[in-house]
Design a protein around this motif. Structure first.
Motif, mmCIF file in Angstrom:
data_model
loop_
_atom_site.group_PDB
_atom_site.id
_atom_site.type_symbol
_atom_site.label_atom_id
_atom_site.label_comp_id
_atom_site.label_asym_id
_atom_site.label_seq_id
_atom_site.Cartn_x
_atom_site.Cartn_y
_atom_site.Cartn_z
ATOM 1 N N LYS A 1 0.823 -1.222 0.000
ATOM 2 C CA LYS A 1 0.000 0.000 0.000
ATOM 3 C C LYS A 1 0.849 1.261 0.000
ATOM 4 N N GLU A 2 2.016 1.190 -0.603
ATOM 5 C CA GLU A 2 2.879 2.367 -0.711
ATOM 6 C C GLU A 2 3.293 2.568 -2.178
ATOM 7 N N VAL A 3 3.823 3.762 -2.456
ATOM 8 C CA VAL A 3 4.358 4.042 -3.797
ATOM 9 C C VAL A 3 5.790 4.564 -3.673
ATOM 10 N N PHE A 4 6.585 4.248 -4.693
ATOM 11 C CA PHE A 4 7.857 4.939 -4.892
ATOM 12 C C PHE A 4 7.540 6.166 -5.742
ATOM 13 N N TRP A 5 8.037 7.321 -5.360
ATOM 14 C CA TRP A 5 7.658 8.522 -6.116
ATOM 15 C C TRP A 5 8.769 9.564 -6.085
ATOM 16 N N ALA A 6 8.691 10.477 -7.063
ATOM 17 C CA ALA A 6 9.626 11.605 -7.123
ATOM 18 C C ALA A 6 8.966 12.729 -7.916
ATOM 19 N N ARG A 7 9.472 13.946 -7.701
ATOM 20 C CA ARG A 7 8.930 15.131 -8.356
ATOM 21 C C ARG A 7 9.844 15.523 -9.524
ATOM 22 N N TYR A 8 9.246 15.920 -10.625
ATOM 23 C CA TYR A 8 10.009 16.298 -11.827
ATOM 24 C C TYR A 8 9.630 17.701 -12.280
ATOM 25 N N GLU A 9 10.638 18.440 -12.738
ATOM 26 C CA GLU A 9 10.410 19.767 -13.318
ATOM 27 C C GLU A 9 9.870 19.607 -14.747
ATOM 28 N N ASP A 10 10.462 18.673 -15.449
ATOM 29 C CA ASP A 10 9.965 18.269 -16.769
ATOM 30 C C ASP A 10 10.432 16.829 -16.981
ATOM 31 N N ALA A 11 10.198 16.275 -18.176
ATOM 32 C CA ALA A 11 10.442 14.848 -18.396
ATOM 33 C C ALA A 11 11.882 14.437 -18.118
ATOM 34 N N ASP A 12 12.812 15.369 -18.232
ATOM 35 C CA ASP A 12 14.235 15.026 -18.121
ATOM 36 C C ASP A 12 14.874 15.546 -16.840
ATOM 37 N N THR A 13 14.069 16.146 -15.940
ATOM 38 C CA THR A 13 14.666 16.826 -14.784
ATOM 39 C C THR A 13 13.950 16.454 -13.488
ATOM 40 N N ARG A 14 14.587 15.585 -12.708
ATOM 41 C CA ARG A 14 14.057 15.260 -11.379
ATOM 42 C C ARG A 14 14.531 16.323 -10.407
ATOM 43 N N THR A 15 13.644 16.744 -9.483
ATOM 44 C CA THR A 15 14.001 17.847 -8.585
ATOM 45 C C THR A 15 14.141 17.407 -7.136
ATOM 46 N N GLY A 16 14.113 16.129 -6.884
ATOM 47 C CA GLY A 16 14.297 15.703 -5.496
ATOM 48 C C GLY A 16 14.693 14.244 -5.448
ATOM 49 N N GLU A 17 14.840 13.741 -4.222
ATOM 50 C CA GLU A 17 15.168 12.330 -4.049
ATOM 51 C C GLU A 17 13.919 11.478 -4.278
ATOM 52 N N ILE A 18 14.156 10.217 -4.610
ATOM 53 C CA ILE A 18 13.044 9.269 -4.724
ATOM 54 C C ILE A 18 12.693 8.780 -3.323
ATOM 55 N N ALA A 19 11.392 8.715 -3.037
ATOM 56 C CA ALA A 19 10.947 8.330 -1.697
ATOM 57 C C ALA A 19 9.937 7.198 -1.796
#
Lengths: 224, 346
Positions: A122-140
């Motif tokens: 019941k959890e997800v791996f997730w991360a925030r992206y500025e655009d398709a090629d740019t992750r802006t944080g760690e994966i949680a």
């Protein structure tokens, strides 16, 4: 550069061979299927097939890129063990790409969004992206309700599974899985730009489940 | 005799907590490298599958490289890849099988998915030369207790008996925990037993004289637990050496009796004992006596080859290749309960 890319850290098995010429990247051949329980059986035959379709001998490859998760561990390790061994036998480097980065790149999005995959329990791996090629944080890894979406759209299989929690149409979650064509292109573009790619080491994000044993069970019923 | 005209077999073993890689030509052992995660499991009192799987992935490539280096060969010299397809832990097996498939594909050589249990028997050929046909094999480890009738390592292995509950090595681990001894339990019990009197306590012999070649060690473990608890109730300090010696005597008495009985009944003149418990000093001693009395030749590989390793998988791979059996396909599946009667996985 001629790169073999694959990812087995989601229910999908996805493979591609991509080539860079000048600054351009093109996909020579690719294949994807969804069969969460057969990664170990399907991956290596798939590599042989994709190489044949691309008209490429494995000895011609210059790089390998493999999805390093996070994702269900058994499938994830199939990809990594395969990547390590292929690279060792072919004498070429093996690079890692975060599986969510390949999913994000496959979306082609220009505006901020969140990518989420199923982490089970019941959890997800997730991360925030500025655009398709740019992750802006760690994966949680978090429960869907604890993901701070900030109203951004959420893509990926994790978004489809928990679309009610994220308050969006299930159809808006596409693409659900990473594609190796995107993974290979991400890797090639980063190599072309002189950027470092991660080591091909798994992103587990959780410790193994294991409990230290208590005292041995008593086998007799008696009054002390 | 040089075996340089025989194929060079790379063997990979990841069925439990040892990452083993070996190189073999025929019956010649060229290298045998093992990376063990046993220390990571010790505080849990047993192998934790996820911990083992993670360790296999970390250790695989470096262990392959060490095996190549110590044999003085290159990956491109390898003529075939053999890998444990089962039985074993699912996630652990899959790491070795995935790597083996990739090596076979990249090197364009045959892949053989082989049986871990038969590998334990085949490894004896690396120490004592070709196995006489037929032979009886007693396989005793933390996960297995099997008595086998081996006509041919590659094609004809028949189970005579097996444990109906705990494996012999598992019983050692559980009794060690009852006695406050460390994991894994085999070596500390063996050491403690040397100071004890095995006749001080009589523990039961599971499935003794029942006419089968099966084994049972669960009742023995419970009998030891009762003895320890009764001692606590009566304010009597348990003698760890005596309990260890009496427990060990019960285990090895049944193992060696049934193994030698099988040789006699089937008119077979050779007994192989292998698996981690074959390192046990009392098992070796009593098996030696009973085999000598029965006119049976005993073959026990050195302890290093008795525990899980890649050389045993390469040794079986060499047999399977020499028998001309068809290689495994690249979609080979792992089989956590691969029957011992299948030396080569389907």
């Amino acid at each position: 550069m001629l790169i073999l890319a694959f990812d087995t850290a989601t229910p999908a098995i996805t493979l591609a061979i991509c080539e860079s010429e000048g600054g351009a990247v093109r996909v020579r051949a690719g294949a994807s299927s969804v069969d969460a329980r057969r990664h170990g059986e399907l991956l290596t035959p798939g590599i042989r097939t994709v190489a044949e379709q691309a008209g490429v001998a494995l000895a011609d490859l210059t790089h390998i890129a493999v999805g390093v998760g996070p994702g269900p561990y058994t499938g994830l390790r199939v990809g990594l063990a395969t990547g390590h061994a292929l690279a060792g036998a072919l004498g070429i480097p093996c690079h890692g790409v975060a599986t969510l980065d390949a999913l994000a790149f496959a979306s082609g999005r220009q505006a901020p969004f969140i990518a989420a995959s199923d982490a089970r329990r019941k959890e997800v791996f997730w991360a925030r992206y500025e655009d398709a090629d740019t992750r802006t944080g760690e994966i949680a890894v978090d429960r869907p309700a604890d993901v701070e979406t900030g109203g951004l759209p959420v893509i990926g299989h994790g978004a489809r599974m928990y679309s009610e929690v994220f308050g969006q149409d299930p159809e808006a979650a596409e693409p659900l899985y990473p594609s190796a064509a995107a993974l290979g292109e991400v890797a090639l573009r980063r190599l072309l730009a002189g950027r470092d790619l991660p080591e091909p080491r798994p992103l587990y994000l959780r410790r193994p489940d294991a409990a230290q044993p208590g005292a041995p069970k008593k086998v007799r019923q008696w009054q002390a | 005799m040089s075996g340089s005209d025989l194929p060079l077999i790379l063997g990979i073993e990841t069925s439990c907590d040892e990452t083993g890689v070996g190189l073999v030509r025929g019956c010649e052992l060229l290298s045998d490298e093992v990376a063990s995660s046993v220390e990571q499991h010790a505080r849990f009192g047993g192998v934790v599958p996820e911990v083992a799987s993670r360790a296999h992935l970390e250790a695989m490539s470096p262990t392959v490289q060490r095996a190549l280096d110590s044999a003085g060969v290159q990956l491109s010299d390898v003529d075939a890849v053999a890998v444990t397809a089962g039985p074993g832990l699912a996630g652990a097996l899959l790491v070795g099988v995935s790597a083996a498939k990739a090596y076979a594909l990249a090197l364009d050589v045959p892949l053989y998915g082989v049986n871990h249990l038969v590998g334990h028997v085949a490894v004896d050929q690396l120490e004592h030369g070709p196995l006489p046909k037929p032979a009886i094999a007693l396989l005793v480890s933390g996960g297995h207790t099997s008595l086998l009738y081996v006509r041919d390592l590659a094609t004809d292995v028949r189970p005579l008996g097996d444990t109906v509950d705990d494996a012999a090595g598992e019983a050692y681990d559980k009794v060690a925990r009852l006695l406050g001894l460390p994991y894994p339990g085999g070596p500390p019990i063996d050491r403690a037993a040397r100071e004890g009197d095995s006749g001080a306590i009589h523990f039961p012999r599971g499935k003794w004289g029942d006419g089968s070649y099966d084994f049972s060690f669960s009742g023995l473990k419970t009998a030891v637990a009762r003895w320890v608890e009764d001692g606590e109730r009566d304010g009597r300090a348990p003698s760890v050496p005596d309990i260890a010696a009496a427990f060990q005597e019960s285990v090895v008495d049944v193992l060696t009796r049934k193994a030698v009985d099988a040789c006699v009944e089937h008119g077979v003149g050779h007994l192989v004992i292998s698996g981690g418990v074959a390192a046990n000093s009392r098992l070796r001693e009593l098996a030696g006596q009973r085999c000598a009395d029965a006119g049976v030749e005993l073959r026990v590989p050195r302890p290093r080859l008795c525990t899980d390793n890649g050389a045993m998988i390469a040794a079986l791979g060499a047999e399977v290749a020499a028998a001309g059996l068809p290689p495994s396909r690249l979609d080979l599946a792992t089989d956590t309960s691969l029957p011992v009667g299948q030396p080569l996985a389907a």
